[in-house]
Design a protein around this motif. Structure first.
Motif, mmCIF file in Angstrom:
data_model
loop_
_atom_site.group_PDB
_atom_site.id
_atom_site.type_symbol
_atom_site.label_atom_id
_atom_site.label_comp_id
_atom_site.label_asym_id
_atom_site.label_seq_id
_atom_site.Cartn_x
_atom_site.Cartn_y
_atom_site.Cartn_z
ATOM 1 N N PHE A 162 0.817 -1.218 0.000
ATOM 2 C CA PHE A 162 0.000 0.000 0.000
ATOM 3 C C PHE A 162 0.850 1.267 0.000
ATOM 4 C CE2 PHE A 162 -4.423 -1.128 0.446
ATOM 5 C CZ PHE A 162 -4.368 -2.453 0.805
ATOM 6 N N THR A 163 2.121 1.147 0.418
ATOM 7 C CA THR A 163 2.925 2.361 0.580
ATOM 8 C C THR A 163 3.693 2.681 -0.701
ATOM 9 O OG1 THR A 163 4.617 0.997 1.589
ATOM 10 C CG2 THR A 163 3.118 2.149 3.066
ATOM 11 N N SER A 164 4.401 3.817 -0.659
ATOM 12 C CA SER A 164 4.949 4.418 -1.886
ATOM 13 C C SER A 164 5.732 3.480 -2.805
ATOM 14 C CB SER A 164 5.813 5.616 -1.527
ATOM 15 O OG SER A 164 5.355 6.223 -0.374
ATOM 16 N N LEU B 274 7.709 3.325 13.997
ATOM 17 C CA LEU B 274 7.586 4.778 13.881
ATOM 18 C C LEU B 274 6.430 5.156 12.956
ATOM 19 C CD1 LEU B 274 9.166 7.241 14.894
ATOM 20 C CD2 LEU B 274 10.350 7.259 12.718
ATOM 21 N N GLY B 275 6.329 4.459 11.834
ATOM 22 C CA GLY B 275 5.254 4.757 10.884
ATOM 23 C C GLY B 275 3.891 4.526 11.498
ATOM 24 N N LEU C 11 2.912 6.961 14.515
ATOM 25 C CA LEU C 11 2.417 8.275 14.125
ATOM 26 C C LEU C 11 1.096 8.167 13.388
ATOM 27 C CD1 LEU C 11 5.932 9.459 13.368
ATOM 28 C CD2 LEU C 11 4.393 10.724 14.855
ATOM 29 N N GLN C 12 0.898 7.062 12.689
ATOM 30 C CA GLN C 12 -0.385 6.885 12.011
ATOM 31 C C GLN C 12 -1.508 6.757 13.038
ATOM 32 O OE1 GLN C 12 -0.960 3.369 9.558
ATOM 33 N NE2 GLN C 12 -1.931 4.647 8.032
ATOM 34 N N ASP C 13 -1.228 6.036 14.136
ATOM 35 C CA ASP C 13 -2.241 5.907 15.180
ATOM 36 C C ASP C 13 -2.584 7.259 15.791
ATOM 37 O OD1 ASP C 13 -2.340 3.259 14.744
ATOM 38 O OD2 ASP C 13 -1.179 2.669 16.509
ATOM 39 N N LEU C 14 -1.601 8.171 15.769
ATOM 40 C CA LEU C 14 -1.870 9.511 16.298
ATOM 41 C C LEU C 14 -2.595 10.368 15.277
ATOM 42 C CD1 LEU C 14 1.565 10.198 17.988
ATOM 43 C CD2 LEU C 14 -0.573 9.635 19.119
ATOM 44 N N GLY C 15 -2.761 9.851 14.063
ATOM 45 C CA GLY C 15 -3.524 10.582 13.059
ATOM 46 C C GLY C 15 -2.686 11.149 11.936
ATOM 47 N N ALA C 16 -1.365 10.920 11.944
ATOM 48 C CA ALA C 16 -0.517 11.457 10.873
ATOM 49 C C ALA C 16 -0.420 10.417 9.758
ATOM 50 C CB ALA C 16 0.865 11.775 11.429
ATOM 51 N N MET C 17 -0.879 10.775 8.576
ATOM 52 C CA MET C 17 -0.930 9.799 7.486
ATOM 53 C C MET C 17 0.412 9.587 6.791
ATOM 54 S SD MET C 17 -3.535 8.012 6.944
ATOM 55 C CE MET C 17 -3.368 7.466 5.239
ATOM 56 N N SER C 18 1.208 10.661 6.626
ATOM 57 C CA SER C 18 2.394 10.553 5.759
ATOM 58 C C SER C 18 3.537 9.719 6.326
ATOM 59 C CB SER C 18 2.935 11.936 5.402
ATOM 60 O OG SER C 18 1.890 12.832 5.255
ATOM 61 N N PRO C 19 3.818 9.778 7.651
ATOM 62 C CA PRO C 19 5.046 9.116 8.119
ATOM 63 C C PRO C 19 5.159 7.660 7.686
ATOM 64 C CG PRO C 19 4.120 10.397 9.887
ATOM 65 C CD PRO C 19 3.136 10.448 8.767
ATOM 66 N N VAL C 20 4.038 6.951 7.640
ATOM 67 C CA VAL C 20 4.122 5.534 7.307
ATOM 68 C C VAL C 20 4.677 5.352 5.889
ATOM 69 C CG1 VAL C 20 1.778 5.156 6.415
ATOM 70 C CG2 VAL C 20 2.922 3.348 7.661
ATOM 71 N N PHE C 21 4.413 6.313 5.003
ATOM 72 C CA PHE C 21 4.927 6.208 3.639
ATOM 73 C C PHE C 21 6.439 6.427 3.606
ATOM 74 C CE2 PHE C 21 0.444 6.998 3.026
ATOM 75 C CZ PHE C 21 0.132 6.105 2.018
ATOM 76 N N TYR C 22 6.912 7.378 4.408
ATOM 77 C CA TYR C 22 8.360 7.608 4.488
ATOM 78 C C TYR C 22 9.048 6.399 5.110
ATOM 79 C CZ TYR C 22 7.752 12.520 3.318
ATOM 80 O OH TYR C 22 7.472 13.678 2.663
ATOM 81 N N PHE D 102 8.131 3.328 5.361
ATOM 82 C CA PHE D 102 8.140 2.102 4.557
ATOM 83 C C PHE D 102 9.083 2.213 3.362
ATOM 84 C CE2 PHE D 102 5.174 -1.320 5.784
ATOM 85 C CZ PHE D 102 4.764 -0.800 6.996
ATOM 86 N N THR D 103 9.330 3.419 2.902
ATOM 87 C CA THR D 103 10.317 3.595 1.841
ATOM 88 C C THR D 103 11.698 3.198 2.359
ATOM 89 O OG1 THR D 103 8.984 5.411 1.035
ATOM 90 C CG2 THR D 103 11.211 5.244 0.157
ATOM 91 N N ASP D 104 11.999 3.598 3.602
ATOM 92 C CA ASP D 104 13.285 3.223 4.187
ATOM 93 C C ASP D 104 13.348 1.733 4.477
ATOM 94 O OD1 ASP D 104 13.927 5.829 4.082
ATOM 95 O OD2 ASP D 104 13.571 6.243 6.197
ATOM 96 N N ARG D 105 12.221 1.172 4.909
ATOM 97 C CA ARG D 105 12.186 -0.279 5.142
ATOM 98 C C ARG D 105 12.532 -1.020 3.858
ATOM 99 N NH1 ARG D 105 9.422 -3.262 8.817
ATOM 100 N NH2 ARG D 105 8.235 -4.389 7.262
ATOM 101 N N GLN D 106 12.026 -0.503 2.760
ATOM 102 C CA GLN D 106 12.311 -1.126 1.476
ATOM 103 C C GLN D 106 13.810 -1.123 1.198
ATOM 104 O OE1 GLN D 106 10.105 -2.719 -0.175
ATOM 105 N NE2 GLN D 106 11.385 -3.218 -1.939
ATOM 106 N N LYS D 107 14.458 0.004 1.538
ATOM 107 C CA LYS D 107 15.926 0.084 1.359
ATOM 108 C C LYS D 107 16.603 -0.980 2.212
ATOM 109 C CE LYS D 107 16.284 4.243 -0.782
ATOM 110 N NZ LYS D 107 16.830 4.343 -2.112
#
Lengths: 226, 595
Positions: free
Chosen positions: A78-80, B319-320, B323-334, B336-341
């Motif tokens: 689902f992510t980028s 971390l993603g 922050l998502q549980d706190l209502g911030a949508m974007s951090p999970v995308f950042y 998970f990009t690093d997780r991919q690395k």
């Protein structure tokens, strides 16, 4: 093409009925019969069916449901970097009533099974199920007292995604296979039009489809380089 | 095959305090201390009589360097065990493992029980976190704890018949009739799961208000998997809550009793399923203790490197979602990009993403591939700037700070009383990191710091993990710079699988190789235990070998189990959004709770 037919009235629960509910029978394409009846209505239905199916398959809303490890890989899709929005399936719903399909991402536990069934029942038709990962497919490596040996023991499954856990790409491929199968479906266009059955296409097995190409492989990459 | 040595080897590092402790207990309790068992667990193991148990625990809790934490409590069905010379007669043994943070040492107490009289006094008055552990022992072994407030099943469904970890309970689902569900049985099961406040001593109303009972889970977007918690609410205020677990019980401990020592490794990956090979580490280290294998510096360093890579990917997931549980949508995308690395590196080295099962008894699955250092270096160069950005964009955000500062805060004493370990314990300012306190797998050779928090609140738990990732990156850099040369498999007859070249000498070596690969290695009868600082806290494997190709009993102590048990005490008087923030900050996965 042959189809599996589930009639709407059969899916209503009777006391002591066993899951998965509904009689399934293999039938020929209902469109063929329509064509024989009248050339024009046959054509019209075909156009309408494929238009509706085209719409459905490109706006699949997934239910936010996860059980175990596979859910992490599903979230990764689902992510980028993988971006499921490319396939129109990024609108995750927290309520089963708003969702189109449910991914059984993880192990199906006996304690969890009645709850999964209830959540599935709360989804509205049309609805589909993707079984993600070995545990959901067959119990996988967990042939153990607390695990149901495959979610298809009580839910009708449309697509099985292999892996433990499957890579995000495999999940995305599973989603595309579901889309292909939705394109071939025949559902009632209205409550007064035609036969009130849900016709699901019998899609070709991927294993058989790719076998010839796969057995051609004679050299595997050695693992000592990157 | 190696020769099984029936003699028990005693633990080696001589600690004068052990002698003092033995003397102290013998003086006070006399023959209530039945015997001291020599094991490879690295701690003194005393068999105590049932009568003296609570008193002995009370004394240990009040020593000058007290055993503040009930680290683990479980049982062993000893009815089929053959190699236990000189130990008290017993059908079921319950063990209590205590940890002293102030003294940095452990002790284990064992109580023998006869099949005809399976009951023990509860130890909740001494250690309150015994509550869930005693329920688990009741559920898995059918041992009663007199005086327990609500001795009900915790992992299995309430309708379950039998006690799964007893040796006479079936292990496989395919040994019994295939699972089926009818409309009626589904209804029965759902009814059985219904929450009755009276069972938990809760009131349905107070003098001026009627409480609402809200069922959160077992499928809720912020519950991180199949976790259920029932809230007793007065408006938005949480009066009390009851966590309900067991929706993710995969029977890993029973599984260990039928897999060979070698083929259990993939199951460990799936305990803390975001921890990857980090989970293999305590298991293979405990097996190596049993087998007496010493591994090379290269193996140690590679293990540390892979574990720290997984610590980073696990913390990024934390971390993603936090922050998502706190209502911030974007951090999970950042994140998970690093997780991919991270996964690109992990996959190039191990061949798989989440569960590589890459460590082996006495070594690794294979050596590092050519060019690994370039990949790891790329990741090490990438991360620090990202971490700085996260700190600036997320933790310095005033909304995040307002939502998390002083929320669900607890102090060190409370943490220890509940068995809280890992980053959640260090967020209270308690400096206890096994990598420093009890270095394993060569952590003593690395230069890194242990970040600490002050308030033990939701904010500190988040901030601390960003800091931990920086330290892990620092460790990775040292691995790249100083990777030792050497073999990736230890030179030992029990190394599994054995080196292939050895097989090709003559027929004897071929047979040995064949047996070890098909049956698996036979480990000497003994008990060993290894704790590690896993991603979420202290994870330990307590192995009992009866001199066979399989484990007789494998006890897996996971950090998330006690972390969830602590929730009600923290949340009483809080608000629902605080609960969600707290759930996000604990960093748990349900497989790490229910196993």
């Amino acid at each position: 093409m042959t189809y599996t037919l589930t009639r709407v009235e059969d899916a209503l629960a009777a006391e002591n009925a066993r899951y998965p509910l509904g009689e399934r029978q293999r039938v020929e394409d209902p469109m063929q019969q329509q064509v024989h009846r009248s050339v024009f209505t046959g054509k019209l239905e075909e156009v309408l069916n494929s238009t509706v199916n085209w719409g459905r398959k490109h706006s699949l809303w997934p239910y936010n449901f996860g059980l175990s490890c596979c859910y992490v890989e599903m979230t990764t899709a689902f992510t980028s970097p993988h971006d499921i929005a490319r396939f129109g399936a990024e609108v995750i719903r927290a309520s089963p009533r708003q969702a189109d399909f449910m991914v059984i991402a993880g192990t199906c536990f006996m304690k969890m099974a009645p709850i999964i069934q209830q959540l599935y029942d709360q989804m509205l038709e049309p609805k589909w199920v993707i079984s993600m990962g070995s545990c959901a497919n067959s119990g996988g490596m967990y042939d153990i007292y607390s695990v149901v040996q495959g979610v298809d023991k009580f839910l009708p499954v449309d697509v099985y995604v292999a892996g433990c856990p499957p890579r995000p790409e495999a999940f995305l491929q599973g989603l595309q296979l579901l889309q292909d199968s939705i394109q071939e479906e025949r559902r009632p266009l209205s409550w007064v039009v035609g036969d009130q059955g849900v016709y699901r296409a019998e899609m070709p097995s991927q294993r058989e489809k790719h076998r010839d190409r796969r057995i051609q492989v004679t050299e595997l990459r050695t693992p000592d380089g990157i | 095959m190696s020769v099984v040595n029936p003699e028990l080897r005693a633990t080696d590092p001589p600690d004068h305090r052990v002698g003092l402790l033995t003397e102290r207990l013998r003086d006070q309790f006399g023959d209530q201390i039945l015997c001291e068992q020599a094991t490879l667990t690295g701690m003194p193991v005393f068999w105590v009589s049932r009568r003296a148990l609570v008193e002995v625990l009370t004394v240990l809790r009040q020593l000058p360097e007290p055993f503040e934490m009930l680290f683990d409590l479980s049982a062993i069905d000893e009815r089929l065990r053959s190699r236990r010379h000189g130990l008290p007669e017993t059908d079921f043994t319950v063990f209590y493992q205590l940890l002293s943070v102030s003294g940095n040492r452990d002790v284990m107490l064992k109580v023998a029980l006869s099949e005809r009289d399976l009951s023990l006094p509860t130890v909740i008055p001494v250690y309150r976190n015994a509550n869930w552990y005693e329920r688990e022992v009741w559920d898995m072994f059918g041992i009663r704890f007199e005086g327990h407030p609500n001795l009900s099943r915790i992992l299995m469904p309430p309708t379950w018949k039998g006690h799964p970890l007893r040796k006479d309970h079936h292990a496989r689902a395919t040994e019994v009739d295939p699972y089926s569900m009818t409309v009626e049985s589904q209804e029965t099961e759902q009814q059985a799961l219904q929450f009755r406040p009276e069972d938990w001593g809760m009131q349905r109303q107070s003098d001026d208000t009627e409480f609402m009972f809200l069922n959160l889970g077992p499928n809720h977007p912020s519950a991180h998997g199949a976790f259920r918690i029932v809230l007793q609410l007065d408006g938005e205020e949480v009066i009390d809550c009851v966590p309900d677990i067991g929706y993710h019980h995969r029977g890993a401990e029973k599984m260990a009793e039928r897999q060979s020592w070698h083929s259990f490794i993939p199951y460990t990956d799936r305990i803390d399923y975001v921890g990857g090979v980090m989970n293999n580490l305590p298991y293979v280290l405990a097996v190596e203790k049993l087998a007496g294998i010493k591994v090379t510096a290269r193996i140690q360093t590679v293990r540390v490197m892979m574990s720290e890579l997984f610590r980073i990917t696990s913390h990024l997931l934390f971390l993603g979602t936090y922050l998502q549980d706190l209502g911030a949508m974007s951090p999970v995308f950042y994140a998970f990009t690093d997780r991919q690395k991270g996964y690109e590196v992990i996959e190039a080295i191990t061949g798989f993403r989440m569960h590589p099962a890459w460590f082996r008894i006495g070594g690794l699955m294979q050596d590092l591939p050519k060019g690994w250092d370039r990949l790891v270096q790329g990741f090490v160069d990438w991360m620090p700037a990202r971490l700085d950005e996260y700190e600036r964009a997320m933790m310095d955000n005033s909304l995040v700070r307002d939502r998390t500062k002083h929320i669900a805060a607890f102090d060190t004493a409370n943490a220890l009383a509940w068995g809280v370990t890992g980053p959640n314990l260090r967020a209270t300012g308690c400096n206890f990191d096994l990598r420093k306190q009890r270095p394993y797998s060569g952590y003593e050779n690395f230069d890194f710091e242990v970040p600490l928090g002050n308030n033990g609140d939701v904010f500190d738990r988040g901030q601390l993990r960003i800091e931990e990732m920086r330290q892990s990156v620092k460790i990775l850099q040292q691995c790249v710079n100083h990777m030792p040369e050497g073999d990736y498999k230890a030179d030992h007859p029990l190394t599994t699988p054995p080196p292939r070249e050895r097989m090709l000498e003559h027929i004897e070596t071929l047979i040995t190789h064949f047996l070890q690969v098909s049956w698996g290695p036979v480990l000497p009868a003994n008990e060993s235990l290894q704790m590690i600082e896993a991603t979420k806290g202290i994870n330990s494997y307590y192995l009992t070998s009866d001199g066979s190709t399989m484990s007789y009993r494998t006890r897996i102590r996971t950090p998330s189990f006690p972390h969830l048990q602590q929730i009600p005490e923290l949340m009483r008087g809080g608000f629902v959004p605080d609960l969600i923030a707290h759930l996000g900050s604990i960093d748990f996965v349900m497989a790490d709770v229910d196993r």
